[in-house]
Design an enzyme around this catalytic site. Sequence first.
Site, PDB file in Angstrom:
ATOM      1  N   HIS A  53       0.825  -1.759   0.108  1.00  0.00           N
ATOM      2  CA  HIS A  53      -0.138   0.118   0.092  1.00  0.00           C
ATOM      3  C   HIS A  53       0.914   1.288   0.057  1.00  0.00           C
ATOM      4  CE1 HIS A  53       0.939  -0.605   4.387  1.00  0.00           C
ATOM      5  NE2 HIS A  53       0.220   0.655   4.744  1.00  0.00           N
ATOM      6  N   HIS A  55       1.679   4.192   2.368  1.00  0.00           N
ATOM      7  CA  HIS A  55       1.606   4.719   3.309  1.00  0.00           C
ATOM      8  C   HIS A  55       3.339   4.998   3.090  1.00  0.00           C
ATOM      9  CE1 HIS A  55      -2.197   3.994   5.940  1.00  0.00           C
ATOM     10  NE2 HIS A  55      -2.076   5.040   4.789  1.00  0.00           N
ATOM     11  N   ASP A  57       5.862   4.667   5.643  1.00  0.00           N
ATOM     12  CA  ASP A  57       6.917   4.071   5.748  1.00  0.00           C
ATOM     13  C   ASP A  57       6.928   2.555   5.542  1.00  0.00           C
ATOM     14  OD1 ASP A  57       4.210   3.534   6.606  1.00  0.00           O
ATOM     15  OD2 ASP A  57       4.567   2.404   8.625  1.00  0.00           O
ATOM     16  N   HIS A  58       6.179   2.092   3.737  1.00  0.00           N
ATOM     17  CA  HIS A  58       6.160   0.916   3.134  1.00  0.00           C
ATOM     18  C   HIS A  58       7.000   1.070   1.986  1.00  0.00           C
ATOM     19  CE1 HIS A  58       3.560  -1.864   5.546  1.00  0.00           C
ATOM     20  NE2 HIS A  58       3.065  -0.429   6.120  1.00  0.00           N
ATOM     21  N   HIS A 111      -7.427  -0.863   5.599  1.00  0.00           N
ATOM     22  CA  HIS A 111      -6.390   0.075   5.669  1.00  0.00           C
ATOM     23  C   HIS A 111      -6.283   1.173   4.726  1.00  0.00           C
ATOM     24  CE1 HIS A 111      -3.093   1.433   8.244  1.00  0.00           C
ATOM     25  NE2 HIS A 111      -1.967   1.152   6.613  1.00  0.00           N
ATOM     26  N   ASP A 130       0.236  -3.661   6.394  1.00  0.00           N
ATOM     27  CA  ASP A 130      -0.761  -3.076   7.496  1.00  0.00           C
ATOM     28  C   ASP A 130      -2.001  -3.857   7.284  1.00  0.00           C
ATOM     29  OD1 ASP A 130       1.611  -2.005   8.619  1.00  0.00           O
ATOM     30  OD2 ASP A 130       0.371   0.114   8.359  1.00  0.00           O
ATOM     31  N   HIS A 168       4.369  -4.598  11.062  1.00  0.00           N
ATOM     32  CA  HIS A 168       4.759  -3.935  12.415  1.00  0.00           C
ATOM     33  C   HIS A 168       4.863  -4.607  13.960  1.00  0.00           C
ATOM     34  CE1 HIS A 168       3.968   0.329  10.975  1.00  0.00           C
ATOM     35  NE2 HIS A 168       3.392  -0.396  10.453  1.00  0.00           N
TER      36      HIS A 168
END
Length: 257
Positions: A53, A55, A57-58, A111, A130, A168
């Site tokens: 996805h 975001h 942090d990915h 998400h 996530d 995570h």
Amino acid sequence: MLNVLTIPAFDDNYLWVIHDGRHAVAVDPGDATPIIKALHAHGLMLDAILLTHRHADHVGGVAELLEKWQVPVYGPLQDHIPFITNPVEDGDHIQIARPALDLTVIGVPGHTHGHIAYYAQEPRWLFCGDTLFAGGCGRIFDGTPAQMAESLAKLAALPDDTQVYCAHEYTLSNLRFAREVEPGNAALKQRFAAETARRQEGIPTVPSTIGLEKATNPFLRCNSPEIAESLKRANRLKENDPVAVFTALREWKNGYK
């Protein structure tokens, strides 16, 4: 033989590198630096990137990795990530030659609207970003509770021995919440003790398995009478159906410390 490297990043992220000893695939490389260090340390060449996805942090490390390795980037069609060269969606199949990897794409909106997961039937690995966490699930940003509940049901239908590579280290917090809503779950008590011991030794709690999540993760246990009763006692549940239970659990977990 395929293996997976666990690469900690930021405060609590895990980045994943699938490899055969020479060739590698990076999953959700939110930070390029630890990926590059791991590739060099293990003598690996990057051959592809998988994104679940959009975001940061990915995906935050993708541009830097592409400066060093011109490789295909697979990712969700509906999340409109600019680095993607091979957009994929639910039901698509991916064949990567090196390392030899066959993946099925599973659409898991909730998400984010376009979130996807990657499932390797052999050796039964799930890279779910996530969506599903060890003991919990992701927050809902631009999807709906009904979508997330359906997405989790898709993942719960995978074989019990499927290893769950989530993104995570939220496990102990998730399990503390799980104990509050289902205190009579003996498997959950056992898991909490085992995962606490792992974290005290600095050992990651992931991957878990689908079977373990079905036994202990409240978001996969919305048919549990004890969970429904906990929600009713907290004045959080009016309709006793699985989506209503999931929605109430997610809202409760959002404010849980």
